[in-house]
Each structure stands twice: as structure tokens, then as C-alpha cells.
Design a protein around this motif. Structure first.
Motif, PDB file in Angstrom:
ATOM      1  N   GLU A 171       1.222  20.563   4.144  1.00 54.71           N
ATOM      2  CA  GLU A 171       1.669  19.822   5.328  1.00 54.71           C
ATOM      3  C   GLU A 171       2.749  20.629   6.038  1.00 54.71           C
ATOM      4  OE1 GLU A 171       0.513  16.994   6.544  1.00 54.71           O
ATOM      5  OE2 GLU A 171      -0.450  15.944   4.885  1.00 54.71           O
ATOM      6  N   SER A 193       1.809  14.894   0.889  1.00 51.97           N
ATOM      7  CA  SER A 193       1.185  13.639   1.331  1.00 51.97           C
ATOM      8  C   SER A 193      -0.089  13.506   0.510  1.00 51.97           C
ATOM      9  CB  SER A 193       0.841  13.698   2.824  1.00 51.97           C
ATOM     10  OG  SER A 193      -0.391  14.358   3.002  1.00 51.97           O
ATOM     11  N   GLN A 195      -2.957  13.649   1.479  1.00 51.66           N
ATOM     12  CA  GLN A 195      -4.013  14.072   2.407  1.00 51.66           C
ATOM     13  C   GLN A 195      -5.355  14.389   1.739  1.00 51.66           C
ATOM     14  OE1 GLN A 195      -3.740  13.853   5.694  1.00 51.66           O
ATOM     15  NE2 GLN A 195      -5.878  14.450   5.864  1.00 51.66           N
ATOM     16  N   LYS A 198      -6.949  11.362  -0.090  1.00 56.42           N
ATOM     17  CA  LYS A 198      -7.523  10.275   0.722  1.00 56.42           C
ATOM     18  C   LYS A 198      -8.817  10.724   1.367  1.00 56.42           C
ATOM     19  CE  LYS A 198      -4.563  10.676   4.867  1.00 56.42           C
ATOM     20  NZ  LYS A 198      -3.847   9.900   5.863  1.00 56.42           N
ATOM     21  N   ARG A 217       8.757  16.640   0.310  1.00 54.80           N
ATOM     22  CA  ARG A 217       8.753  17.896   1.070  1.00 54.80           C
ATOM     23  C   ARG A 217      10.109  18.569   0.949  1.00 54.80           C
ATOM     24  NH1 ARG A 217       5.176  15.934   6.400  1.00 54.80           N
ATOM     25  NH2 ARG A 217       3.666  14.869   5.082  1.00 54.80           N
ATOM     26  N   GLN A 231       5.231   6.888   3.026  1.00 49.11           N
ATOM     27  CA  GLN A 231       4.305   6.728   4.146  1.00 49.11           C
ATOM     28  C   GLN A 231       3.420   5.502   3.934  1.00 49.11           C
ATOM     29  OE1 GLN A 231       1.900  10.289   4.351  1.00 49.11           O
ATOM     30  NE2 GLN A 231       3.373  11.335   5.674  1.00 49.11           N
ATOM     31  N   GLY A 479       1.393   9.973  12.417  1.00 50.75           N
ATOM     32  CA  GLY A 479       0.434  10.852  13.069  1.00 50.75           C
ATOM     33  C   GLY A 479      -0.781  11.037  12.199  1.00 50.75           C
ATOM     34  N   GLY A 480      -1.838  11.499  12.817  1.00 52.85           N
ATOM     35  CA  GLY A 480      -3.055  11.739  12.057  1.00 52.85           C
ATOM     36  C   GLY A 480      -4.095  12.407  12.917  1.00 52.85           C
ATOM     37  N   SER A 481      -5.317  12.364  12.429  1.00 53.65           N
ATOM     38  CA  SER A 481      -6.382  13.096  13.124  1.00 53.65           C
ATOM     39  C   SER A 481      -7.736  12.687  12.590  1.00 53.65           C
ATOM     40  CB  SER A 481      -6.201  14.596  12.900  1.00 53.65           C
ATOM     41  OG  SER A 481      -6.187  14.890  11.513  1.00 53.65           O
ATOM     42  N   ARG A 483     -10.948  14.319  10.818  1.00 56.75           N
ATOM     43  CA  ARG A 483     -10.950  15.445   9.879  1.00 56.75           C
ATOM     44  C   ARG A 483     -12.236  16.249  10.001  1.00 56.75           C
ATOM     45  NH1 ARG A 483      -5.836  13.533   9.230  1.00 56.75           N
ATOM     46  NH2 ARG A 483      -5.838  11.551   8.129  1.00 56.75           N
ATOM     47  N   GLY A 524      -7.856   9.510   9.881  1.00 63.55           N
ATOM     48  CA  GLY A 524      -6.827   8.537   9.507  1.00 63.55           C
ATOM     49  C   GLY A 524      -5.486   8.937  10.055  1.00 63.55           C
ATOM     50  N   LEU A 525      -4.493   8.388   9.449  1.00 66.59           N
ATOM     51  CA  LEU A 525      -3.130   8.715   9.883  1.00 66.59           C
ATOM     52  C   LEU A 525      -2.138   8.199   8.846  1.00 66.59           C
ATOM     53  CD1 LEU A 525      -1.955   6.420  12.782  1.00 66.59           C
ATOM     54  CD2 LEU A 525      -3.625   5.769  11.083  1.00 66.59           C
ATOM     55  N   ALA A 526      -0.896   8.592   9.031  1.00 64.64           N
ATOM     56  CA  ALA A 526       0.154   8.091   8.156  1.00 64.64           C
ATOM     57  C   ALA A 526       1.368   7.728   8.995  1.00 64.64           C
ATOM     58  CB  ALA A 526       0.526   9.151   7.131  1.00 64.64           C
TER      59      ALA A 526
HETATM   60  N1  ASP Z   1      -1.112  13.648   5.961  1.00 65.76           N
HETATM   61  C1  ASP Z   1      -0.632  13.596   7.318  1.00 65.76           C
HETATM   62  C2  ASP Z   1       0.885  13.666   7.312  1.00 65.76           C
HETATM   63  O1  ASP Z   1       1.524  13.425   6.317  1.00 65.76           O
HETATM   64  C3  ASP Z   1      -1.057  12.358   8.039  1.00 65.76           C
HETATM   65  C4  ASP Z   1      -2.522  12.340   8.293  1.00 65.76           C
HETATM   66  O2  ASP Z   1      -3.065  13.299   8.873  1.00 65.76           O
HETATM   67  O3  ASP Z   1      -3.134  11.322   7.941  1.00 65.76           O
HETATM   68  O4  ASP Z   1       1.480  13.924   8.337  1.00 65.76           O
END
Ligand code: ASP
Length: 581
Positions: A171, A193, A195, A198, A217, A231, A479-481, A483, A524-526
Motif C-alpha cells: 500500500e 490492509s 487488500q 479481500k 503502516r 479501516q 478510497g478504493g477501486s 480491481r 471495493g474500498l476502505a
Molecule cells: N486497501 C486500500 C487501502 O487501504 C483500499 C482499497 O483499495 O479497498 O487504501
């Protein structure tokens, strides 16, 4: 053993309880001794109530601040209500006092206002957390989590836990590593995360996952960052970007309603990344105040001065009505921000009595002066702050930083207002500030937009992504995206990022393998739970919403973690510590 009966909480008593015989338990927040009358403020989680002790009439034990008392008495109407307290219309006239426990004199003032330094507060955090304002913040936090659980549960999400001892999840920060005793010389990484996990749960067919997830982190700390943080982590299959944003907005609306009874109007604004940066100088713009960035390139296109001719980007912001308070010294102060963005200085132009003032004014024709006044809509006593550079990012982000600084300094933001929006469509890659190398804007699993796929290797910086950040009051709250779910695209991204085949196998082999087995389109997102709590409890310090946080040097002043460990423990792990030179 004392009888710990209580009939009421301290904070719940009101006029409706008049003349009732009650028993409460609480800590002594304050004492006032008027000879034959002793007044106490007794505090529990629910609030503070005044106790009146007639010292001639009952037996009074020794009472000091923070003693824990059980008090029996009758609710009495106060002659003069205390407006500061919710229970301020009444007091309890004590008939019996039982000291449940004594206390040393506390090292900090236990009240909403305390003058203790933050390090002392963190050292005695268990006492700091007795302060009502702190308890309120943790109640807010718990309510947010509750609302999120309820919303996600109602929308068919399944909560799944993922490991804490794991492999690196990229990340963009340094990992915290945990040495393995069994496999000496090998390390687990704490997850930055969940990531990868999930996404793997989507491969497994869970379809809708969430988790209140701890993330770790190792990066430089700031007011809104902690080494371990939490998160609300979400992943879904088969949804479009629009559907994911809409679903998330519903959750935000519920959280704001349930927690602070605020109605969030939906749908939220969606601002493309390029527009946010161009207009606000930030990828997390606070739009509660205007002060937009304006380009002066057109106005100055014929100007022959090197300053304007040799710089591709010339932009400005207008700060209203502060020309008279912007001395040379203040300008020097503002220029520290310019320096941070690799500019020698800003150019300051004041508009006073229908005239422009400032060292560059002599370089401007009458027409250009008029152009500047019109473009920025300058009024008397306004200040124009102009930035020039050949690098767009410096001009934009430099002015963006000034925008925030001025908003703070001149209180341009109304308190208790909320500004919630999406920034969407980020570039896929950016140049790392530290190394100058290409790095993902989000993380390497973000899906490039279909139309840009052919530019991946040739013009990677021109590739955009299906990505989104939720911005609240200028904070990146999440934020997220979408994938990548195609292993070939995933491998191409890794290659652009400079990973060799061998790196890919070693670091992400299991993940790339998983993509081979009918991976569903997913995204998704967090949310940063801590930041969300900061915003909803009105603090700008993340440490205020984490029960036992680290200070800015990543130390917990209470437990003193991190600490050296016993030689024997190191030996067990096969680790030797080398003394620093
Ligand atoms: N894992 C990403 C973050 O911690 C969030 C995500 O893309 O779902 O920023």
C-alpha cells in the motif's frame, strides 16, 4: 464486600426524579468545602451530578479527588440551576457515603479542559480517558461501527477476518515485520490492509465482504496518521463503479444520521481527479470555501518578462480582504509553502484603492493588469497569490496548500459543516517523491480504464484508473477501486512497476495464481475509521479517537513500547541487534 447497588447513573438525574431516594456511584470530579456544607461533583460515564453533604448531619469519610464513592441520598431542586451540567437543576442531598476506593492525586486535570501536555495525557491515558469529552469521542466511534455493521449486514455483507501475521501487502508504506521463531531468518509482515485477502475472498465467491480491520503502516506520523489504525474494509463482486459508490453513499448517509443526526444529501458530488487538482490544488479538496485556482496564462500570454515567458504554468488564488495584513514578514512565511513545492517564492499582488501593488506590477501592461483584476475578480484589499513553474504539480499543489493554510489562519470554514464528495478517476501511476520511480497512485491491483490499456507500457503516466477517494472536510476518509481480474493485465502492471518475473512469483505468486480460477470482476474500498471518527467528533488529532495511541515518534508513552527485549528472546528468534555507530 461493599454492596455495589446503584439506582441511577450520575448523569441521568433530572427534575423528574425530585424527592426520590437514589444511590449513585462515581468518581469525585470536584470538591468545594464551605464548612458545614461540602459540595462534590460526582462523575460516571453518563455525566456529572452535584452531591450536597451536610457535614454536621452525617458521617463523612475522607474524600479527595478521584475517590470512587457510592452515595445514597434524596434528589433536591437546586435554588440556582447550574447551566453547565445537564443535571444542573438538581442535586443529591447525601444521607450515606461509602468510599469504594481511594485515589492518588491525579497527575492531570480530569475535565474537558485540561492543560496537561499530550505526552502526559498519553502516559496516564487511563485517566485521560475519564475526561467526559474523551468518552464522548469513543461513544461516537462505537456508534459509527454499529451503523456500519447494521448497514452492511442489511445489504448482505459477510464479515470475515483476515490474518495479522501475513505477507507484505503493498500500500506504499514500509511494513512492520515480525520474526518467525520456527523459521529463523524469515519474517511475517503485518498487513498494511487486507487488500490481497479481500480480493481472494471474491475469488472464493463471498461476493460481499467487510471487516473492521486493523492495518499497520510504518511511515512518518502526522496529526492524522498512526502506525496501527482501523479501516472499515469492503469488497464486492459484480458491481460497477457507480453501483459501489451508490452503495457506499448509503452507508455514509446512515452513519451521519445515526451518529450526529445530520442529513447527507445524495448523490454525492463526483469530481474527477484532474479537475480537483486543477481547481483546488488538491486531490482531497475542502470545498467548504471557494478560493479556486485560476490560470493567468491567457492573460499574460504576450508578456515578455522571463518570469512569465519561461514558465509554462501561471496560476493564482485570491485571498479576500487581507492585503493590509500581509506584510513582508507574512509573505516570507507564506513562501515556506512555495519552497515546499520547489518554487523559490510566490508572487504577491495587492489590490488597494483600485491599484495593483507589488514588485511584479511594473512588468504588466494596463491590459494585463485589467485581465488579472477581472480573472480573479479582485476587490479592494484583496491579495493575489501567484505561482509560476514549469511543473504543473508544483503550481497546483503549492497554491492548494496555501488555500488550506489561509482557510485555517483566517477561519474561512464555518464550524459544524460537512463537505463530502468523491474524487474519481485517478491516474494509475505517479512518480514517487522519494525515489523518482513509477509507483501506483493507489495500489498495484487497481484496474486501468479499458480505453487506456494500450498505453500501459508506452505512456504509463497517461493511464487512468477506475478509482475513487471519499473526501470529507478536506480529509481523505477512504478510497478504493475496481480491481484487475485478468492475470495478464495484473502481470503487465507488475512489470511496468519494475518487478521481474521472479519478484512477481516470490511476492505475489499465490495471488496471480488465484486470478487463474474464474475470478469475478470485483472492487471495493476502505474507510479510515479513525479519520471518520475525527470528523464526526470534531477533532483534528487522530490520537483523540484511538484509545491507546502512539505519539508522533511512534512510541506509546504509557507502556513505553517499543522496547528492547531480553537477550534470550532474541536468541530464540535467531536475531542479533547491531549497536548503532
Ligand atoms: N486497501 C486500500 C487501502 O487501504 C483500499 C482499497 O483499495 O479497498 O487504501
Amino acid at each position: 464486600m461493599e454492596n455495589l447497588v446503584r439506582t441511577h447513573h450520575c448523569g441521568e438525574l433530572r427534575l423528574a426524579n425530585l424527592n426520590e431516594k437514589v444511590t449513585v456511584i462515581g468518581w469525585v470530579a470536584k470538591r468545594r468545602n464551605l464548612g458545614s456544607l461540602l459540595f462534590l461533583d460526582l462523575r460516571d460515564r453518563y455525566g456529572i451530578v452535584q452531591i450536597l453533604i451536610k457535614t454536621d448531619e452525617i458521617e463523612v469519610p475522607e474524600i479527595r479527588n478521584e475517590y470512587l464513592l457510592q452515595v445514597e441520598g434524596v434528589v433536591n431542586k437546586k435554588d440556582v440551576p447550574n447551566k453547565q451540567l445537564e443535571t444542573g437543576d438538581i442535586e443529591i442531598v447525601a444521607s450515606k457515603i461509602n468510599v469504594i476506593n481511594t485515589s492518588e492525586n491525579p497527575p492531570i486535570v480530569i475535565a474537558d479542559e485540561t492543560d496537561a501536555s499530550e505526552d502526559i495525557r498519553l502516559k496516564y491515558r487511563y485517566l485521560d480517558l475519564r475526561r467526559p469529552i474523551m468518552q464522548k469521542r469513543f461513544i461516537t466511534r462505537a456508534k459509527i461501527v454499529k451503523a456500519a455493521h447494521e448497514y452492511l449486514d442489511a445489504h448482505d455483507f459477510i464479515e470475515v477476518e483476515t490474518p495479522i501475521l501475513t505477507l507484505s501487502t503493498p500500500e506504499g508504506a514500509r511494513d512492520y515485520l515480525v520474526p518467525s521463531r520456527v523459521h529463523k531468518g524469515s519474517f511475517y509482515a503485518l498487513p498494511q490492509s487486507p487488500q490481497l485477502f479481500k480480493q481472494l475472498l471474491m475469488v472464493s465467491g463471498f461476493e460481499r465482504y467487510y471487516q473492521i480491520a486493523k492495518c499497520f503502516r510504518d511511515e512518518d506520523l502526522r496529526a492524522d496518521r498512526q502506525p496501527d489504525f482501523t479501516q472499515i474494509d469492503i469488497e464486492t463482486s459484480f458491481l460497477s463503479e457507480d453501483e459501489i459508490l451508490t452503495l457506499t453513499e448509503g452507508m455514509i448517509q446512515k452513519i451521519y444520521k445515526d451518529v450526529i443526526n445530520y442529513d447527507v444529501k445524495l448523490p454525492l458530488r463526483r469530481i474527477p481527479y484532474d479537475v480537483a487538482v486543477d481547481e483546488y490544488g488538491s486531490d482531497k479538496p475542502d470545498t467548504r470555501f471557494d478560493m479556486k485556482l485560476k490560470s493567468l496564462k491567457e492573460v499574460l500570454k504576450n508578456n515578455e518578462a522571463d518570469l512569465f515567458k519561461l514558465n509554462k504554468y501561471i496560476k493564482a488564488i485570491k485571498a479576500e480582504n487581507i492585503a493590509d495584513v500581509t506584510s513582508r514578514k507574512v509573505q516570507d512565511e507564506y513562501n515556506l509553502t512555495a519552497n515546499k513545492f520547489n518554487m523559490r517564492s510566490f508572487i504577491f499582488v495587492k489590490y488597494v484603492n483600485n491599484e495593483l501593488e507589488g514588485s511584479v506590477v511594473k512588468l504588466l501592461s494596463e491590459e494585463e493588469k485589467k485581465g488579472l483584476i477581472d480573472t480573479l475578480e479582485l476587490k479592494n484589499n484583496d491579495l493575489a497569490i501567484i505561482a509560476v513553474s514549469n511543473i504543473k504539480k508544483n503550481v497546483d499543489f503549492g497554491l492548494g496548500a496555501m488555500r488550506s493554510l489561509l482557510a485555517k489562519k483566517f477561519n474561512l470554514i464555518k464550524p459544524d459543516t460537512y463537505d463530502i464528495l468523491w474524487v474519481v478517476n485517478f491516474p494509475l501511476f505517479e512518480k514517487s517523491e522519494e525515489t523518482g520511480e513509477i509507483t501506483p497512485c493507489h495500489h498495484p491491483f487497481t484496474r486501468p480504464v479499458d480505453e487506456d490499456l494500450d498505453k500501459l507500457e508506452t505512456e504509463p503516466y497517461k493511464v487512468y484508473s477506475y478509482s475513487y477517494d471519499i473526501v470529507m472536510n478536506g480529509y481523505e476518509a477512504g478510497g478504493g477501486s475496481l480491481r484487475i481480474y485478468d492475470q495478464d493485465v495484473q502481470k503487465r502492471i507488475f512489470k511496468v512497476l519494475g518487478f521481474t518475473e521472479e519478484d512477481i512469483r516470490r511476492k505475489f505468486g499465490f495471488f496471480v495464481d488465484a486470478l487463474k480460477y474464474g475470478t469475478p470482476p470485483h472492487g471495493g474500498l476502505a474507510f479510515g475509521l479513525d479519520r471518520l471518527t475525527m470528523i464526526l467528533s470534531g477533532t483534528d488529532n487522530i490520537r483523540d479517537v484511538i484509545a491507546f495511541p502512539k505519539n508522533l515518534s511512534a512510541v506509546c508513552p504509557m507502556s513505553q513500547a517499543p522496547k528492547p527485549v531480553d537477550e534470550a528472546q532474541l536468541k530464540d528468534l535467531g536475531i542479533a541487534v547491531i549497536e548503532k555507530e
